[in-house]
Design a protein around this motif. Structure first.
Motif, PDB file in Angstrom:
ATOM      1  N   GLU A 148      -1.308 -36.388 -42.942  1.00 11.84           N
ATOM      2  CA  GLU A 148      -1.755 -35.036 -44.074  1.00 11.84           C
ATOM      3  C   GLU A 148      -3.332 -35.180 -43.256  1.00 11.84           C
ATOM      4  O   GLU A 148      -3.503 -34.506 -44.429  1.00 11.84           O
ATOM      5  CB  GLU A 148      -1.377 -36.023 -45.116  1.00 11.84           C
ATOM      6  CG  GLU A 148       0.225 -36.172 -45.561  1.00 11.84           C
ATOM      7  CD  GLU A 148       0.225 -36.739 -46.814  1.00 11.84           C
ATOM      8  OE1 GLU A 148      -0.642 -37.136 -47.769  1.00 11.84           O
ATOM      9  OE2 GLU A 148       1.290 -36.589 -47.256  1.00 11.84           O
ATOM     10  N   GLU A 176      -9.065 -29.593 -45.499  1.00  8.19           N
ATOM     11  CA  GLU A 176      -8.906 -28.140 -45.916  1.00  8.19           C
ATOM     12  C   GLU A 176      -9.500 -27.645 -47.586  1.00  8.19           C
ATOM     13  O   GLU A 176      -9.420 -28.354 -48.674  1.00  8.19           O
ATOM     14  CB  GLU A 176      -6.975 -27.375 -46.348  1.00  8.19           C
ATOM     15  CG  GLU A 176      -6.905 -27.134 -44.450  1.00  8.19           C
ATOM     16  CD  GLU A 176      -5.240 -26.605 -44.674  1.00  8.19           C
ATOM     17  OE1 GLU A 176      -4.665 -25.420 -44.305  1.00  8.19           O
ATOM     18  OE2 GLU A 176      -4.415 -27.141 -45.333  1.00  8.19           O
ATOM     19  N   THR A 192      -0.109 -30.456 -37.218  1.00  9.27           N
ATOM     20  CA  THR A 192      -1.862 -30.071 -37.514  1.00  9.27           C
ATOM     21  C   THR A 192      -1.737 -29.202 -37.146  1.00  9.27           C
ATOM     22  O   THR A 192      -1.634 -28.346 -35.922  1.00  9.27           O
ATOM     23  CB  THR A 192      -2.195 -31.475 -36.707  1.00  9.27           C
ATOM     24  OG1 THR A 192      -2.519 -32.074 -38.287  1.00  9.27           O
ATOM     25  CG2 THR A 192      -3.921 -31.115 -37.503  1.00  9.27           C
ATOM     26  N   ARG A 220      -4.381 -31.392 -44.154  1.00 10.32           N
ATOM     27  CA  ARG A 220      -4.316 -31.465 -45.290  1.00 10.32           C
ATOM     28  C   ARG A 220      -5.184 -31.179 -45.947  1.00 10.32           C
ATOM     29  O   ARG A 220      -5.737 -30.626 -47.259  1.00 10.32           O
ATOM     30  CB  ARG A 220      -2.854 -31.182 -46.213  1.00 10.32           C
ATOM     31  CG  ARG A 220      -1.543 -30.456 -45.437  1.00 10.32           C
ATOM     32  CD  ARG A 220      -0.826 -30.590 -46.605  1.00 10.32           C
ATOM     33  NE  ARG A 220      -0.079 -32.236 -46.649  1.00 10.32           N
ATOM     34  CZ  ARG A 220       1.224 -32.114 -45.124  1.00 10.32           C
ATOM     35  NH1 ARG A 220       1.177 -31.279 -43.943  1.00 10.32           N
ATOM     36  NH2 ARG A 220       1.316 -33.689 -45.418  1.00 10.32           N
ATOM     37  N   GLN A 231      -6.656 -26.252 -39.427  1.00 15.70           N
ATOM     38  CA  GLN A 231      -7.294 -27.291 -39.854  1.00 15.70           C
ATOM     39  C   GLN A 231      -8.668 -28.321 -39.056  1.00 15.70           C
ATOM     40  O   GLN A 231      -9.308 -28.496 -39.661  1.00 15.70           O
ATOM     41  CB  GLN A 231      -5.333 -27.580 -40.018  1.00 15.70           C
ATOM     42  CG  GLN A 231      -5.173 -27.403 -40.921  1.00 15.70           C
ATOM     43  CD  GLN A 231      -3.742 -28.253 -41.037  1.00 15.70           C
ATOM     44  OE1 GLN A 231      -3.419 -28.734 -39.863  1.00 15.70           O
ATOM     45  NE2 GLN A 231      -3.229 -28.393 -42.926  1.00 15.70           N
TER      46      GLN A 231
END
Length: 244
Positions: A166, A172, A21, A169, A25
């Motif tokens: 995750e 984002e 990470t 991601r 983010q």
């Protein structure tokens, strides 16, 4: 090693080390909620945030910057809870059903936990989803406790909106903004509306289900709300909206 920010900073450091990470983010979380707060006339902080501004904000406890940390606010809120039968007898056409709820807690302090990147949010959400007869895919909008950006990111993971690791991601590319995959903290959350945890997020969930939010998610039928205490010690989950 003192004060609340240090504990969350340690959790964030571990998540970064274990899952890759990035600071940007975490910044995506702050940017989304600040963008929502900027269009909320009742928000305490109505200033949108760019990635460059986020990067330039000073460190509080590395890796957490000023804009990773929630506001400090005073205020009050209240809700009225009653049975569906009583609401119908009173002619209340704006009542929002409670579909499920859950709670989870750990007694481990941060420095003693065997795993810093998993929280009791997973237990809490599992209970709430089972009670509601729903899955994460059934949720249209979320109000996620955001005392620090890392808390919001990890809660989304533990709730099952993405796999563990995750979350960076997932947040984002506008995914958690209005019009995104899962709009989160549509009033600005603790990072922008007010740093007044507890009922603040519940009330925005009610607004969304009534179609009354200033940042209304079109067609939203179900909302999940989270709250937590300590440094990810205890966690509660609430699901509102239309039954399955």
């Amino acid at each position: 090693w003192f004060g609340t920010p240090a504990g969350y900073a340690m959790v964030a450091q571990r998540h970064m080390q274990q899952w890759g990470t990035t600071s940007d983010q975490l910044g995506a979380v702050a940017m989304a909620y600040r963008r929502h707060g900027a269009s909320n006339p009742n928000a305490q902080l109505r200033k949108p945030l760019s990635l460059d501004q986020y990067r330039e904000s000073r460190l509080i406890v590395e890796p957490l910057r000023r804009d990773d940390c929630c506001l400090v606010s005073d205020g009050a809120a209240a809700v009225i809870v009653m049975s569906a039968k009583r609401a119908a007898c009173l002619g209340n056409t704006r009542a929002v059903p409670i579909l499920g709820f859950g709670q989870g807690q750990t007694s481990w302090d941060v420095a003693l936990r065997p795993d810093l990147t998993t929280t009791s949010a997973a237990v809490s959400a599992k209970t709430a989803f089972a009670m509601a007869g729903l899955q994460p895919a059934d949720i249209d909008v979320a109000q996620i406790y955001d005392c620090f950006t890392i808390c919001a990111l990890m809660t989304l993971e533990d709730y099952g909106f993405c796999r563990k690791g995750e979350g960076g991601r997932f947040v984002e590319g506008g995914n958690i903004e209005l019009g995104g995959r899962l709009p989160v903290n549509t009033s600005g959350g603790l990072l922008s509306e007010t740093g007044m945890p507890g009922l603040q997020l519940v009330i925005e969930g009610v607004r969304q289900m009534r179609g009354e939010s200033v940042n209304q998610v079109r067609g939203a039928r179900r909302c999940i709300v989270s709250n937590q205490g300590g440094i990810m010690h205890t966690h509660s989950t609430l699901i509102l909206g239309e039954p399955a």
